[in-house]
Write an enzyme that holds these catalytic residues in place. Sequence first.
Site, PDB file in Angstrom:
ATOM      1  N   HIS A   1      47.845  33.013  46.878  1.00  0.00           N
ATOM      2  CA  HIS A   1      46.976  31.837  46.982  1.00  0.00           C
ATOM      3  C   HIS A   1      46.575  31.263  45.620  1.00  0.00           C
ATOM      4  O   HIS A   1      45.971  30.204  45.560  1.00  0.00           O
ATOM      5  CB  HIS A   1      45.732  32.153  47.843  1.00  0.00           C
ATOM      6  CG  HIS A   1      44.681  32.972  47.169  1.00  0.00           C
ATOM      7  ND1 HIS A   1      43.399  33.072  47.672  1.00  0.00           N
ATOM      8  CD2 HIS A   1      44.692  33.731  46.041  1.00  0.00           C
ATOM      9  CE1 HIS A   1      42.677  33.855  46.871  1.00  0.00           C
ATOM     10  NE2 HIS A   1      43.437  34.266  45.888  1.00  0.00           N
TER      11      HIS A   1
ATOM     12  N   ASP B   1      49.144  44.535  36.055  1.00  0.00           N
ATOM     13  CA  ASP B   1      48.338  43.347  35.745  1.00  0.00           C
ATOM     14  C   ASP B   1      48.486  43.019  34.264  1.00  0.00           C
ATOM     15  O   ASP B   1      49.175  43.732  33.526  1.00  0.00           O
ATOM     16  CB  ASP B   1      46.864  43.592  36.130  1.00  0.00           C
ATOM     17  CG  ASP B   1      46.148  42.308  36.535  1.00  0.00           C
ATOM     18  OD1 ASP B   1      46.079  41.380  35.698  1.00  0.00           O
ATOM     19  OD2 ASP B   1      45.659  42.227  37.672  1.00  0.00           O
TER      20      ASP B   1
HETATM   21  C1  LIG Z   1      42.791  36.764  42.403  1.00  0.00           C
HETATM   22  S1  LIG Z   1      43.028  38.178  41.405  1.00  0.00           S
HETATM   23  C2  LIG Z   1      43.490  39.381  42.616  1.00  0.00           C
HETATM   24  C3  LIG Z   1      43.148  40.785  42.202  1.00  0.00           C
HETATM   25  C4  LIG Z   1      43.451  41.872  43.269  1.00  0.00           C
HETATM   26  N1  LIG Z   1      44.812  41.813  43.700  1.00  0.00           N
HETATM   27  C5  LIG Z   1      42.501  41.771  44.436  1.00  0.00           C
HETATM   28  O1  LIG Z   1      42.905  41.328  45.531  1.00  0.00           O
HETATM   29  O2  LIG Z   1      41.330  42.126  44.250  1.00  0.00           O
HETATM   30  C6  LIG Z   1      44.559  37.785  40.601  1.00  0.00           C
HETATM   31  C7  LIG Z   1      45.042  38.868  39.657  1.00  0.00           C
HETATM   32  O3  LIG Z   1      46.326  38.485  39.142  1.00  0.00           O
HETATM   33  C8  LIG Z   1      46.381  38.854  37.785  1.00  0.00           C
HETATM   34  N2  LIG Z   1      47.422  38.087  37.067  1.00  0.00           N
HETATM   35  C9  LIG Z   1      47.374  36.796  36.684  1.00  0.00           C
HETATM   36  N3  LIG Z   1      48.512  36.448  36.053  1.00  0.00           N
HETATM   37  C10 LIG Z   1      49.295  37.566  36.035  1.00  0.00           C
HETATM   38  C11 LIG Z   1      50.593  37.852  35.533  1.00  0.00           C
HETATM   39  N4  LIG Z   1      51.299  36.909  34.908  1.00  0.00           N
HETATM   40  N5  LIG Z   1      51.098  39.096  35.710  1.00  0.00           N
HETATM   41  C12 LIG Z   1      50.368  40.062  36.344  1.00  0.00           C
HETATM   42  N6  LIG Z   1      49.135  39.838  36.848  1.00  0.00           N
HETATM   43  C13 LIG Z   1      48.605  38.615  36.706  1.00  0.00           C
HETATM   44  C14 LIG Z   1      44.984  38.559  37.292  1.00  0.00           C
HETATM   45  O4  LIG Z   1      44.686  39.167  36.053  1.00  0.00           O
HETATM   46  C15 LIG Z   1      44.136  39.047  38.441  1.00  0.00           C
HETATM   47  O5  LIG Z   1      43.770  40.396  38.304  1.00  0.00           O
END
Ligand SMILES: C[S@@+](CC[C@H](N)C(=O)[O-])C[C@H]1O[C@@H](n2cnc3c(N)ncnc32)[C@H](O)[C@@H]1O
Length: 347
Positions: A256, A209
């Site tokens: 999504h 992340d």
């Molecule tokens: C909707 S959350 C989902 C978290 C987890 N997978 C769950 O289902 O509980 C989206 C996640 O993607 C991460 N994220 C956003 N942009 C990112 C990037 N460029 N690289 C890695 N992670 C990223 C966010 O920080 C966040 O933790």
Amino acid sequence: MTDSADRQERLQPTRFPIDDKRVYDAYIAGRKSAAIAAAVRAGLFDLLAGGALPFDRLQSEMGWSERGTRSMLDALMAMGFVEVTTDGFTASADAAAYLTRASAGSLWGLVDMEVDSFLSPAALLEALAEDRATVYGGEDPWEAHAADPAKARAFTAAMHSVSERPAAGLAERLDLSTARRLLDVGGGSGALSISLALANPGLECVIWDIPSVCPIADEYVASAGCGDQVTSRAGDMFEEDYPSGFDTVLLSQILHDWSFETGAKLVTKAFEALPPGGRIVIHEKLVEDDDSGPLANQLVHLDMLVWTEGQQYRVSELTDLLERCGFSHVRRVRTAGYWSAVEGSKP
Ligand SMILES: C[S@@+](CC[C@H](N)C(=O)[O-])C[C@H]1O[C@@H](n2cnc3c(N)ncnc32)[C@H](O)[C@@H]1O
């Protein structure tokens, strides 16, 4: 005229023959959400989880006015989340399980966020016109989380609250007995990795992340006591290749968040990183192909509109996406509640 015939007539007067109840009920449903969010933020269910309380004691502990306390209790009793016993007011079993902070799998973090009105009608109107995330005044939410640890922490807590229970469902339904290393792309709090690791003692998981989220994930992992199996790794899933050496790639509530085109790039990168026989698992709240529901998942399109660049997926959209990117044996597995996984393997 009988009482019930009389009531029928008053429900549908001749001048307005179409029943207004469905429209009115949809309008008033926002009050339900407001009531549980205010009660959660104020800690009412945490208080009631300690045992039944008489009205005066409850009012004084909450620091609310008498009229306010009555109104809130009446609303919550009508919804069935507060019950009256001979000892006073108490939380229903589901409120105690899912609206208190200390309860595993609780939805409190998600519900609590409602107090900040991210999905108010006004916010929705703005997002409809702008076609971009509007929650933080138009700032990209992930950049906002990168810049502000407090925002990253609040969002990650809400995501943990959304994901903890479905993660347990995924761990029950997904056979990972042959998997050894799982990459949890955008793994957030680690709710999924923690659950999958606890269910599969031979599995190592890496939460990948953005840098501001990894230390928060480390805290969740430490408090779950599975630091020997789950670690975090800071990175950028768009700017970097996926790390190698993993036989399973999990994307939970990632696709999504972005457009279908960006989703295809993320799945293609997973395909390239996996060895032959490797597996991809997509975990989402899916919408049925004929748009028959579930309503709760279809409404999440609106959350995606104000928070992200994405949308919820239909079952066939996700299946097609995986097959187009080269995966075979693609299948949908219903996990828990509104949740499903779609998995495929690299030939
Ligand atoms: C909707 S959350 C989902 C978290 C987890 N997978 C769950 O289902 O509980 C989206 C996640 O993607 C991460 N994220 C956003 N942009 C990112 C990037 N460029 N690289 C890695 N992670 C990223 C966010 O920080 C966040 O933790």
